[in-house]
Structures are given as C-alpha cells and as structure tokens.
Scaffold this active site. Structure first.
Site, PDB file in Angstrom:
ATOM      1  N   HIS A 279      52.344  42.877  38.566  1.00  0.00           N
ATOM      2  CA  HIS A 279      52.210  41.589  37.865  1.00  0.00           C
ATOM      3  C   HIS A 279      52.089  41.764  36.359  1.00  0.00           C
ATOM      4  O   HIS A 279      51.358  42.619  35.873  1.00  0.00           O
ATOM      5  CB  HIS A 279      51.074  40.729  38.438  1.00  0.00           C
ATOM      6  CG  HIS A 279      49.695  41.306  38.320  1.00  0.00           C
ATOM      7  ND1 HIS A 279      48.930  41.130  37.194  1.00  0.00           N
ATOM      8  CD2 HIS A 279      48.944  42.022  39.181  1.00  0.00           C
ATOM      9  CE1 HIS A 279      47.756  41.722  37.386  1.00  0.00           C
ATOM     10  NE2 HIS A 279      47.740  42.278  38.566  1.00  0.00           N
ATOM     11  N   GLU A 325      49.345  36.543  38.610  1.00  0.00           N
ATOM     12  CA  GLU A 325      48.616  37.024  39.792  1.00  0.00           C
ATOM     13  C   GLU A 325      47.127  36.731  39.650  1.00  0.00           C
ATOM     14  O   GLU A 325      46.465  36.304  40.582  1.00  0.00           O
ATOM     15  CB  GLU A 325      48.841  38.534  39.973  1.00  0.00           C
ATOM     16  CG  GLU A 325      48.254  39.090  41.272  1.00  0.00           C
ATOM     17  CD  GLU A 325      46.805  39.545  41.161  1.00  0.00           C
ATOM     18  OE1 GLU A 325      46.170  39.750  42.211  1.00  0.00           O
ATOM     19  OE2 GLU A 325      46.283  39.691  40.050  1.00  0.00           O
ATOM     20  N   ASP A 353      49.720  47.789  42.184  1.00  0.00           N
ATOM     21  CA  ASP A 353      48.699  46.987  41.488  1.00  0.00           C
ATOM     22  C   ASP A 353      47.315  47.549  41.772  1.00  0.00           C
ATOM     23  O   ASP A 353      46.379  46.823  42.083  1.00  0.00           O
ATOM     24  CB  ASP A 353      48.802  45.512  41.926  1.00  0.00           C
ATOM     25  CG  ASP A 353      47.802  44.620  41.179  1.00  0.00           C
ATOM     26  OD1 ASP A 353      47.318  45.054  40.113  1.00  0.00           O
ATOM     27  OD2 ASP A 353      47.513  43.516  41.663  1.00  0.00           O
ATOM     28  N   HIS A 423      39.563  44.607  34.650  1.00  0.00           N
ATOM     29  CA  HIS A 423      39.206  43.306  34.043  1.00  0.00           C
ATOM     30  C   HIS A 423      38.193  43.405  32.901  1.00  0.00           C
ATOM     31  O   HIS A 423      37.516  42.429  32.581  1.00  0.00           O
ATOM     32  CB  HIS A 423      38.659  42.329  35.108  1.00  0.00           C
ATOM     33  CG  HIS A 423      39.618  42.031  36.214  1.00  0.00           C
ATOM     34  ND1 HIS A 423      39.304  41.232  37.284  1.00  0.00           N
ATOM     35  CD2 HIS A 423      40.910  42.413  36.412  1.00  0.00           C
ATOM     36  CE1 HIS A 423      40.338  41.133  38.100  1.00  0.00           C
ATOM     37  NE2 HIS A 423      41.326  41.850  37.596  1.00  0.00           N
TER      38      HIS A 423
END
Ligand SMILES: [Zn+2]
Length: 461
Positions: A279, A325, A353, A423
């Site tokens: 993604h 995504e 991913d 993240h």
C-alpha cells in the site's frame, strides 16, 4: 560457420526457457542484490516525499512518482485506478501532561489516533482510570468511568514469537477502546502504543467509532510505552491524579485518489492475472518507509527483475500500489470490485506489508490441495534461507480478492523489529537495510515466477 554454430548454441543455452527453476531463481536473487531498484525508489518515497496519509498532497505526489517510474520500465500497460478516500488531518501537534497536584505537571508523549475527533475547547482534563482491556469496562460500570479518561494499558504479549500475533492480541484497545468507553460516559481515551519495547515514541494507527453518533464521540490518543509505564506507576501511588490532553485533528471531506497499476501482459494466458502489491499510503508521523513503502518498491521491482532477466510471463502480472490501506482500505476494496465487474480471473495475489526486513517465507491462504503443490517449491528457496511456508493470512489490500484469486499470500519477513517502527515517527529510510529489502523483492519475484510458470492447476507440474 562452426564458430557461429557454437555462438548460436550458447545463445540457446542462455535462453530463459531452457533454464532450470534453480538457475532462474538464482538469477533473480543475483539481479536484485547487484542491480536492484527497490532501495533507490524507497529513498525517494521516504526522503523526497515522506509520510503519505490518504488524501494528502504527499499521497498525490507518491501516485505521480510511482506511476512515472513504472512508465519508465517499459511495461505493457500502466494506469491509475480512481478511488475516493477519506481525508483525516492531524492538525497542530498534540500536547499532554499528568497533573499530580494543581500546577505540578509532567508532560508525556502522545499522538492522536487516526480517525479520532479533536478535544473540544482548549483540551480535556479529568481523572484517569487504568484498565487492561475492554472487558474491564463492564465490571467498572458507568459509576466509576463517567467523566473520566480511560487509560487502556494492556501491553503486547512479549513471549509470542510472531510480533503480529502480539499486535493482534492488543490492538482492539486502539481500534475499539474509544467506542466502548464512550458507552460508559468516558470523556477520552489514552491507549498504550502498540510497541513491544519501552521508548518515548507514540505510535498512531486507526480507530473507529462504529455507530456512535457524532455528538457522543470522544477523543482517542496513543501514549508512548515509557509514558504508559510512568502513568501507571503514578496511578498506583495516587488514584486522584489528573490527565490533560489536547489534539486538533479533523475528518475532512473525501477526496479523489488512485491505485497505481502496472502490467506485463501474459504471452499464453493473458486472461489469467497475478497481482503483487503493497500500500502506497502511510501514516503521517514518519516517512512510511517500512509501512509500506518497502512493500511498494519490492512489488515494483518484481516486474522489473523478471523483465531484466528475460522472463516472458505466460500470464498477466500486475503490480498494484493500493491507496488508503491504513484508514479505510478503499484501494483494496476498489481493485477487487473492478476485477469482479470485469470478470478478471486472478490465480494468485501476493502482498508485502510486514516491513522491509529479512524475508523468512510466506503465509498462504488457499485450499490444502494447492498448498501442498506450493510446498513442492519450498526446496527451491532453501539456498536463500527462506523456510517459512505456512497456511495463514495474506495481506489487508488483497483480502477483498478472496473468492476470486485461488491463492493469496503474504511475504513474511522477520517480525522482531517491526513494531519498533510501526506507525511511529522513526519509520524512516535509515531504518531500512538495503540487502534485506532486496532479498525480499527477490523472494517475491521467485514465487511470482513459479506461479506464472506452473499456474494453479493441480496436475500442471
Ligand atoms: Zn501497512
């Protein structure tokens, strides 16, 4: 004449179709490690573009850049597939502190969770109550929760070897914590970051409110693991401490974006499709180098590597860079929807991913029959230390192809360091190892090569 004949024989000998699978796979790894493009592409995506939150200018720039790079590879077809995506923006940097007595505060590191609402007014300040999971909310009841901030502090389980399993066991707090806590009158939630190590970085990620009406939605933020430990320790000393946080994030209207697709058209079975992808969107705190810039550039290089070594695929091979995504899965959903409308038959889809770390193998989502066929290929990967061939999940973006594609698979790199970066603001290019990234691209290309050559019919090899 004799010399010419020898040269002719040599030429035939080099022809890819005359090679054994061992030889072709060796060539794939050789080419990726000595003449790969994945690292250079990821450098640009990370350092010249950066975080690519859905609907952002950077996401648009990433679409333009990857489309232009795919155009330069001489594929048969490159195009953009339109898809509407949500646009959530973080706004001004978040701010939070613990207050032990009025005026005595300790600042802590937080970040708003994706899709969260902002704090109203100048911020939220309230007593804070710690729980280890959503279940505990019912035990405490409205009596003990109303008017407070709920602090979800269940750590990822350290003794699980797959850190993705540890993530799966803790992430409900992030995804549904605010939705559930609001039902008991909580005024906000603070969630321990999905990170196995102790450090100062808050890790964002998506959350959702389900069917909670807009007026009852409460703000949600992640706190760094060090500060989660500190907050918990302070709460043991004094249940009456207060917590303050301020965030200005906003959900704006949806915007037009795109999946980026490139294709080598099959020479024998052009109507049979193989997809390889990752993604293109990412979170905004870092540069999305591992998540999932790595998967995008590896997937792009799969097609380039096959071309480079002269493989002429029998089936149509597509690289798909999926948009959105992280906070919507709109790209994956759209791709599967269009494939279904067009009646395109996908035989195999592979996603990367899980970070750009040393590849260990794949997990496969398919019938037992097809899985046993795939296991026959396992020895071909042994020289590259690729040993993990298990049944399991594949990837979020290719998930919607289930029922269309006969085999779905996910690249499984070593997962031990992934959640150090996932993240968070340190998911940057310097966290990428060139060789590990290239080994991943080669491993994917080798599997795509085998699926292209042998297809998915059981008696076909
Ligand atoms: Zn991802």
């Amino acid at each position: 004449m004799k010399q010419l004949a020898i040269i002719f024989c040599l030429f035939i000998g080099l022809n890819i179709s005359a090679q054994t699978d061992e030889e072709t796979i060796k060539q794939i790894y050789h080419t990726s490690l000595t003449n790969g493009k994945s690292y250079e592409w990821l450098d640009y995506l990370s350092n010249q573009i950066g975080g690519r939150l859905s609907g952002s200018l950077n996401a648009e720039r990433a679409v333009d850049y990857t489309k232009a790079e795919l155009d330069s590879l001489g594929l048969d077809k490159v195009w953009l597939q339109p898809v509407m995506v949500p646009r959530w923006v973080r706004g001004a940097p978040e701010y939070a502190y613990i207050e032990t007595v009025p005026g005595k505060t300790t600042t802590v590191n937080i970040c708003a969770l994706g899709s969260s609402v902002a704090t109203l007014g100048g911020g939220v300040k309230a007593n804070i109550i710690e729980v280890k999971g959503i279940d505990e909310l019912a035990t405490l009841g409205r009596e003990q929760i109303e008017g407070k901030i709920v602090f979800f502090n269940r750590p990822m389980q350290a003794d699980l070897i797959s850190t993705f399993s540890a993530y799966g066991g803790a992430v409900d707090q992030r995804g549904a914590g605010a939705k559930e806590a609001s039902k008991y009158g909580a005024v906000g939630v603070i969630v321990r970051s999905m990170n196995l190590r102790l450090d100062d970085l808050p890790h964002t990620g998506n959350m959702n409110y389900g069917d909670i009406p807009a007026s009852q939605r409460i703000p949600a933020a992640a706190i760094s693991t060090n500060d989660a430990e500190l907050l918990s320790a302070m709460l043991t000393l004094d249940k009456n401490i207060k917590f303050f946080f301020r965030q200005n994030c906003q959900q704006l209207s949806e915007v037009q974006s795109y999946n980026v697709i490139g294709q080598i058209t099959g020479s024998e079975f052009p109507e049979e499709y193989i997809v390889v992808g990752g993604h293109l969107d990412s979170w905004d705190l870092g540069d999305g180098s591992h998540d999932d810039g790595a998967g995008c550039v590896q997937s792009m290089d799969v097609l380039r590597l096959l071309k480079e070594i002269g493989v002429k695929p029998k089936r149509s091979i597509r690289v798909v860079l999926f948009m959105n995504e992280e906070n919507g899965l709109r790209g994956g959903t759209k791709y599967a929807e269009v494939a279904k409308q067009k009646g395109e038959n996908h035989i195999f889809a592979l996603e990367s991913d899980s970070g750009g770390f040393t590849p260990r193998g794949f997990s496969f989502d398919c019938s037992d029959e097809l899985f046993s066929k795939v296991l026959d290929w396992k020895p071909l990967f042994k020289p590259y230390l690729i040993h993990y061939f298990e049944k399991g999940g594949s990837g979020a973006d290719i998930g919607p192809l289930k029922g269309n594609a006969e085999v779905l698979a996910g690249l499984r790199p070593d997962s031990q360091r992934y959640f150090d970066y996932h993240h968070a603001s340190n998911d940057t290019f310097d966290a990428i190892n060139k060789r590990e990234l290239e080994l991943g691209a080669a491993t994917m290309a080798a599997l795509v090569y085998l699926f292209d050559k042998y297809g998915t019919s059981i008696n076909n090899h």
